[in-house]
Design a protein around this motif. Sequence first.
Motif, PDB file in Angstrom:
ATOM      1  N   UNK A   1      15.534   2.906  -6.953  1.00 52.81           N
ATOM      2  CA  UNK A   1      15.354   4.001  -8.139  1.00 52.81           C
ATOM      3  C   UNK A   1      15.484   3.227  -9.535  1.00 52.81           C
ATOM      4  N   UNK A   2      16.221   2.223  -9.707  1.00 50.67           N
ATOM      5  CA  UNK A   2      16.087   1.580 -11.009  1.00 50.67           C
ATOM      6  C   UNK A   2      14.530   1.185 -11.325  1.00 50.67           C
TER       7      UNK A   2
ATOM      8  N   UNK B   1       4.344   9.567  -9.957  1.00 48.88           N
ATOM      9  CA  UNK B   1       4.405  10.310  -8.758  1.00 48.88           C
ATOM     10  C   UNK B   1       3.353   9.941  -7.540  1.00 48.88           C
ATOM     11  N   UNK B   2       2.507   9.036  -8.398  1.00 48.96           N
ATOM     12  CA  UNK B   2       1.279   8.517  -7.071  1.00 48.96           C
ATOM     13  C   UNK B   2       1.198   7.033  -7.041  1.00 48.96           C
TER      14      UNK B   2
ATOM     15  N   UNK C   1       0.621  -1.459  -0.020  1.00 49.59           N
ATOM     16  CA  UNK C   1       0.159  -0.024  -0.036  1.00 49.59           C
ATOM     17  C   UNK C   1       0.807   1.412   0.069  1.00 49.59           C
ATOM     18  N   UNK C   2       2.056   1.074   0.267  1.00 49.09           N
ATOM     19  CA  UNK C   2       3.082   2.253   0.227  1.00 49.09           C
ATOM     20  C   UNK C   2       3.114   3.038  -1.157  1.00 49.09           C
ATOM     21  N   UNK C   3       2.996   4.270  -1.101  1.00 51.59           N
ATOM     22  CA  UNK C   3       3.312   5.114  -2.431  1.00 51.59           C
ATOM     23  C   UNK C   3       4.683   5.069  -2.723  1.00 51.59           C
ATOM     24  N   UNK C   4       5.090   4.655  -3.925  1.00 53.99           N
ATOM     25  CA  UNK C   4       6.527   4.435  -4.250  1.00 53.99           C
ATOM     26  C   UNK C   4       7.470   5.772  -4.101  1.00 53.99           C
ATOM     27  N   UNK C   5       6.814   6.724  -4.714  1.00 55.47           N
ATOM     28  CA  UNK C   5       7.653   7.995  -4.612  1.00 55.47           C
ATOM     29  C   UNK C   5       7.803   8.483  -3.448  1.00 55.47           C
ATOM     30  N   UNK C   6       6.351   9.026  -2.791  1.00 54.25           N
ATOM     31  CA  UNK C   6       6.567   9.474  -1.318  1.00 54.25           C
ATOM     32  C   UNK C   6       7.354   8.832  -0.313  1.00 54.25           C
TER      33      UNK C   6
END
Length: 469
Positions: free
Chosen positions: A252-253, A262-263, A165-170
């Motif tokens: 990051x890759x 971003x979401x 459930x984690x947002x990848x970017x944030x």
Amino acid sequence: MINLLQSAPQGSWSLFIGRFHPLLVHLPIGILIVAFILEWMSRHRRLAFVGASVLPVLIFGAASAIAACIAGYLLSLSGGYEERALDLHMWMGIGVAVISTLLCVLRRYSIFRKSWLWVSSGMIILLSIAGHLGGNLTHGEDYLSAAMPFGQRAAVATGIANIEEAKVYDELIKPILEQKCMSCHNVGKLKGGLRLDSMTHILKGGENGPVLKDSMPELSEMYKRLVLSDNDDKRMPPKGKPQLSPNQVELIYWWIEQGASATAKVKELRKSPRIELVLESMQPSSGPGNHPFLPKEAISKAAASKDVDTLETLGLKVMPVAAGNGFVMVNAVNASGFDNKQAALLLPLKSQIVWLKLSNTQVGDSAMKIIAQLPELTRLQLENTAITDAGLQELAKCKQLKYLNLVGTKVSDKGLLALQKNKGLQELFVYKTAVTAAVFKAFPDTKIDTGGYKMPVLETDTMVFRKKK
């Protein structure tokens, strides 16, 4: 190639002298403080004798402050700093130089001796502010606050209860950038004109263009700089700065490969076995021993640093797959010249290597004799190498092998049948080989990928963009 670093003019005396600013700027800080302390001490009758040393020390401090201002101005001409913060730091520094020079005159002629301590106190305050602003320009605005033992500060995610459930970017990418990259790429210090403190600025890129390339990490400067040799001047973060861990580089890759959203949440993106392991290691209750491409039992013996250095000297990357289990992955993405003779250098790490990527290298069948001696190897990538059916005969000895990529090789049905004894083989990639569907029935429990996918044509695929004249 996109260049994020502003190129310095060859033979530039101004930049050469300007780079002495970090050295020179520390002289007035210490010397002027010493002059202030000596003057304060000399006001006591028993220590009056130290007053004779105040003026020489003060003159030296004022001279070094002027030299630091000159070098700082020349350094500022190279760019890469936020203009408002730079101007404030510069005028503060000039103020210190002017006041310290004035104090020399006042001390020499004993003018306003009673007010000397008050004026010098103001100079010390100005000096402290200028020094702090200079530190912010060099290291970022949170350089001091990030080390505070109290309060909230950004940290790289290491324990997320529900990773899906984690947002990848944030929650995964932004903390890495804040910890390892933003000291040089923020509103106050624009190295290469690049800011990494928001998605808007990341997508905008730097002075020489975008740093992200349409889901292609290998062509994205944001990733490419992370995997350069430690001695490469273009490596980011630069040598001497805190480096990203292998897991952070992998995140990051993966983020770039999946479109640098971003979401998006973790559950919404496709995950490779390698990134699954990284994500699992970030969950408090998970353990690497449960990963399908890792041995069940961890080993306590870590790879010897000299053996790792030998491989990395050739351009290979040796990275731990998880904390605390001793296993490593070896990646030849930057070592296309790696060949059969050099394959023997893998043997000292045979107990630690579980994942091996030799895609697009010079290895062939004789190297497979070496690879067959790696008892813990579960994942092997041999895309576009010279391996043939003879090499697969050797790989048949790798009973623990679970993942094998043979895309773009000369293997055929005959060689593939030799792998029937590898009962643990779970995934097999045979696109652009001589393997036919007739042999697939010999691998009923193996997922075989034949490639050649055809994606539907979208309207955006046929758009033509022309430069406006």
